[in-house]
Design an enzyme around this catalytic site. Structure first.
Site, mmCIF file in Angstrom:
data_model
loop_
_atom_site.group_PDB
_atom_site.id
_atom_site.type_symbol
_atom_site.label_atom_id
_atom_site.label_comp_id
_atom_site.label_asym_id
_atom_site.label_seq_id
_atom_site.Cartn_x
_atom_site.Cartn_y
_atom_site.Cartn_z
ATOM 1 N N PRO A 9 0.789 -1.233 0.000
ATOM 2 C CA PRO A 9 0.000 0.000 0.000
ATOM 3 C C PRO A 9 0.826 1.291 0.000
ATOM 4 C CG PRO A 9 -0.819 -1.503 1.687
ATOM 5 C CD PRO A 9 0.397 -2.133 1.084
ATOM 6 N N ASN A 10 0.379 2.213 -0.810
ATOM 7 C CA ASN A 10 0.917 3.579 -0.886
ATOM 8 C C ASN A 10 2.283 3.692 -1.566
ATOM 9 O OD1 ASN A 10 -1.334 4.772 0.534
ATOM 10 N ND2 ASN A 10 -0.493 3.860 2.386
ATOM 11 N N ARG A 17 5.294 11.022 -2.072
ATOM 12 C CA ARG A 17 4.949 10.672 -0.694
ATOM 13 C C ARG A 17 6.168 10.848 0.229
ATOM 14 N NH1 ARG A 17 4.505 4.547 1.540
ATOM 15 N NH2 ARG A 17 3.851 5.075 3.648
ATOM 16 N N TYR A 22 11.268 8.805 2.102
ATOM 17 C CA TYR A 22 11.362 7.746 1.090
ATOM 18 C C TYR A 22 12.158 8.146 -0.162
ATOM 19 C CZ TYR A 22 7.753 5.691 4.013
ATOM 20 O OH TYR A 22 7.069 5.179 5.090
ATOM 21 N N ASN A 73 8.167 -5.676 -0.351
ATOM 22 C CA ASN A 73 8.019 -4.478 0.476
ATOM 23 C C ASN A 73 6.517 -4.367 0.738
ATOM 24 O OD1 ASN A 73 7.791 -2.062 1.760
ATOM 25 N ND2 ASN A 73 9.204 -0.960 0.404
ATOM 26 N N ALA A 76 2.909 -0.694 4.950
ATOM 27 C CA ALA A 76 2.303 -0.738 6.291
ATOM 28 C C ALA A 76 1.785 -2.131 6.658
ATOM 29 C CB ALA A 76 1.177 0.287 6.387
ATOM 30 N N GLU A 97 12.517 -9.655 2.703
ATOM 31 C CA GLU A 97 11.704 -8.500 3.119
ATOM 32 C C GLU A 97 12.516 -7.237 2.842
ATOM 33 O OE1 GLU A 97 10.709 -8.585 7.280
ATOM 34 O OE2 GLU A 97 9.981 -6.513 7.255
ATOM 35 N N HIS A 99 12.617 -2.823 2.794
ATOM 36 C CA HIS A 99 12.067 -1.500 3.134
ATOM 37 C C HIS A 99 13.021 -0.423 2.662
ATOM 38 C CE1 HIS A 99 9.006 -3.364 5.557
ATOM 39 N NE2 HIS A 99 9.942 -4.126 6.072
ATOM 40 N N ARG A 106 12.202 4.360 13.380
ATOM 41 C CA ARG A 106 11.042 5.246 13.238
ATOM 42 C C ARG A 106 10.045 5.021 14.393
ATOM 43 N NH1 ARG A 106 8.921 4.885 7.297
ATOM 44 N NH2 ARG A 106 7.746 6.716 8.029
HETATM 45 C C1 DQA Z 1 8.127 1.007 4.261
HETATM 46 C C2 DQA Z 1 8.112 1.213 5.777
HETATM 47 C C3 DQA Z 1 6.715 1.018 6.342
HETATM 48 O O1 DQA Z 1 6.710 1.245 7.745
HETATM 49 C C4 DQA Z 1 5.755 2.005 5.699
HETATM 50 O O2 DQA Z 1 4.446 1.788 6.164
HETATM 51 C C5 DQA Z 1 5.820 2.030 4.222
HETATM 52 C C6 DQA Z 1 7.112 1.877 3.556
HETATM 53 C C7 DQA Z 1 9.497 1.306 3.640
HETATM 54 O O3 DQA Z 1 9.722 0.882 2.523
HETATM 55 O O4 DQA Z 1 10.309 1.994 4.258
HETATM 56 O O5 DQA Z 1 4.812 2.256 3.551
HETATM 57 O O6 DQA Z 1 7.829 -0.371 3.995
#
Ligand code: DQA
Length: 145
Positions: A9-10, A17, A22, A73, A76, A97, A99, A106
């Site tokens: 998501p997102n 964003r 990011y 990735n 959230a 995994e 990120h 954070r």
């Molecule tokens: C994320 C870290 C997550 O906590 C966050 O909700 C994201 C992006 C990252 O790539 O740093 O949407 O996965």
């Protein structure tokens, strides 16, 4: 070898964003960096992006027949999606995994990942470089068997 890159998501809003967290690269830019590394590693890389938990769960379950590994990735969903975790737990291939940021540096609610312990490894906090790093990492894991 075939690897599926999954984006949660997102992440489709990367570039606009919270660039202070990011960076300015778009998701397409990151997928391209991953693909370039995949070419070097002779990996066939596909990318699937969705903000829907169920679509991501379905993608993991379908991947068992066609992909040797998954780079995920989960955004959230990382922090609370037991259904995604269950899907990854029953996936027979390698799982990395990924990120962009370092969730452990954070907010407290980001410190828990429900997918880390069903992944073979975690790459976080390296910004866009994490994408080629994740491909290189899964390539080594797959070579090792
Ligand atoms: C994320 C870290 C997550 O906590 C966050 O909700 C994201 C992006 C990252 O790539 O740093 O949407 O996965």
């Amino acid at each position: 070898m075939r690897v599926l890159l999954l984006s949660g998501p997102n992440l489709s809003r990367l570039g606009v964003r919270q660039p202070e967290i990011y960076g300015k690269a778009t998701l397409e830019d990151l997928a391209r960096l991953a693909r370039d590394e995949a070419d070097v590693s002779k990996i066939d890389l596909d990318h699937f992006e969705s903000s829907s938990e169920s679509e991501l769960v379905d993608a993991v379950n379908k991947a068992r027949d066609s992909y040797d590994g998954i780079i995920v990735n989960a955004a959230a969903l990382t922090h609370y999606s037991w259904s995604l975790r269950d899907a990854l737990a029953s996936y027979p291939g390698k799982v990395v995994e990924l990120h962009i940021s370092n969730p452990l540096a954070r907010e407290r609610w980001r410190h828990r990942s429900v997918v880390s312990d069903v992944a073979d490894g975690v790459i976080s906090g390296f910004g866009s470089v994490g994408y080629p790093l994740a491909v290189a990492a899964i390539s080594r894991l797959l070579e090792r068997g």
